[in-house]
Design a protein around this motif. Structure first.
Motif: not given
Length: 424
Positions: A107-109, A140-143, A416-424
């Motif tokens: 979901x993060x991706x 979604x809320x976090x982003x 302004x929406x900055x780049x959301x984090x992902x998990x490798x």
């Protein structure tokens, strides 16, 4: 107040673009105050003026039909039709979302790549798993992005791992309403019976009851594939059409409703869609990939039916709504070859489908008219050799040959929406 200076393009109406060269947009408390050719119109000398230079400023994209848990299957099994594709690929992948750690990674991706493609608002399916669905809503809320997220309901014609009881479905809905039920929230629940073949009459009846009780919107699939339609006829013999079956359970416009595909919709079903103000999610790549057909979007628009665009990952293979505009135009050109009275979609119509038409499901979204949420993308198309092109031609070239690297700023409701984090 903030005032943004750029080349501004948007569609108030489907038939033409509003184009303001070196224009100004005033934004206050996340909403558009107005668009002008001179910043003095806003009579706010203390406002911060942000000069975006020779860039295009357009409304952000809205994807009104996508399956978040299918993101890992992107581009797989494109040689199958709908029902075999579900049984052999989709249901096994969705079953994995019982594992919350796997769900978070995927979901993060998914959220990250929506952001990457400039999609700030989404109407999406999750799975039957409540913990994973809640997680997606929190991401979604976090982003800072907006979404209607549906915990899928189904209790027949599916693997045991995805089958749920009526009691569990009702309790899950109540939990989501308590946590995400604020009507002004950017992230909200949506009632989501997967489609009639996977829901018993009792489940459909419950979904209709919950939609009415909590005044929640509804999403599902309609008349996507001829084999599916035949199956619905055997399951709901008292209904005059697939759409009528939903209608009998209170799932067809009694609250705001999106029905994806509608490839084979005609006659009484088409009229019921129009009468009940159901929104059609047009998903051209999915319709091609799983051999469903070509939805008659010109007929829908001429009939007064509301239409938006959906990527429908992973029946579709591309998350970009800009690409969906291109594919929608191309599908309409195939219809035009068979019936010259049904003219193919113009660029302004396709853009309007992706912005203002789809955006109305979220409220005042998808345009730069006063009072609309400031959902916007800033496009730097300098690498596309735009010298001597008009602003409209620059936008067209970006839609057809640009990509996410051209999107340099993204806004949702003024932030302004900055780049959301992902998990490798």
């Amino acid at each position: 107040m903030k005032i943004y200076k750029a080349h501004i393009l948007f569609t108030k109406e489907k038939d033409h673009f509003e184009v303001i060269e070196n224009g100004y947009i005033g934004v206050d408390d996340g909403h558009v105050v107005g668009v002008a050719t001179d910043d003095s119109v806003f009579q706010c000398p203390e406002a911060e003026v942000i000069d975006l230079g020779d860039r295009l400023l357009i409304p952000a994209m809205n994807d009104i039909h996508v399956h978040a848990p299918q993101y890992r299957n992107l581009g797989l099994a494109m040689d199958l039709e709908l029902l075999d594709w579900l049984d052999n690929y989709t249901f096994p992948e969705e079953s994995r979302f019982a594992d919350i750690h796997y769900a978070e990674r995927m979901y993060r991706r998914f959220v990250h790549d929506l952001w990457r493609h400039g999609t700030m608002r989404t109407v999406c399916f999750a799975t039957t798993h409540l913990p994973a669905t809640r997680l997606l809503m929190h991401l979604f809320r976090e982003a800072g992005m907006s979404a209607f997220v549906g915990k899928v309901n189904m209790n027949r014609n599916c693997p045991e791992a995805l089958c749920e009881t009526l009691e569990a479905a009702e309790q899950a809905c109540e939990t989501m309403v308590r946590e995400f039920g604020d009507a002004d929230s950017l992230v909200r629940p949506i009632i989501t019976p997967r489609f009639i073949p996977s829901c018993t009459p009792e489940m459909l009846q419950l979904c209709g009851k919950l939609a009415q009780q909590y005044q929640l919107p509804v999403q599902s699939h309609l008349s996507e594939n001829t084999s599916e339609i035949e199956l619905v006829r055997t399951l709901e013999p008292e209904s005059s059409s697939y759409g009528d079956a939903y209608n009998r359970y209170g799932l067809f416009g009694q609250t705001p409703t999106i029905m994806a595909h509608c490839v084979w919709t005609e006659g009484k079903e088409l009229e019921l869609i129009r009468k009940n103000d159901v929104i059609v999610a047009h998903c051209p790549t999915s319709n091609f990939n799983i051999a469903s057909g070509m939805a008659p979007i010109r007929t829908f628009l001429d009939s007064g039916i509301s239409v938006g665009l959906g990527s429908d990952i992973s029946g579709g293979h591309d998350l970009s709504i800009f690409r969906m505009m291109v594919y929608a135009i191309q599908v309409s050109k195939m219809h035009y070859q068979r019936d010259k009275s049904k003219h193919f979609l113009t660029l302004s119509e396709a853009f309007w489908l992706a912005t203002k038409s789809a955006g109305r499901f979220f409220g005042h979204v998808g345009s730069f008219e006063p009072g609309y949420d400031f959902d916007a993308l800033v496009i730097d198309d300098s690498d596309l050799n735009h010298d001597h092109y008009s602003l409209l031609h620059r936008l067209e070239r970006f839609i057809y040959v640009g990509d996410d690297r051209n999107i340099v700023h993204r806004f949702c409701r003024g932030r302004e929406i900055t780049e959301p984090a992902v998990i490798a």
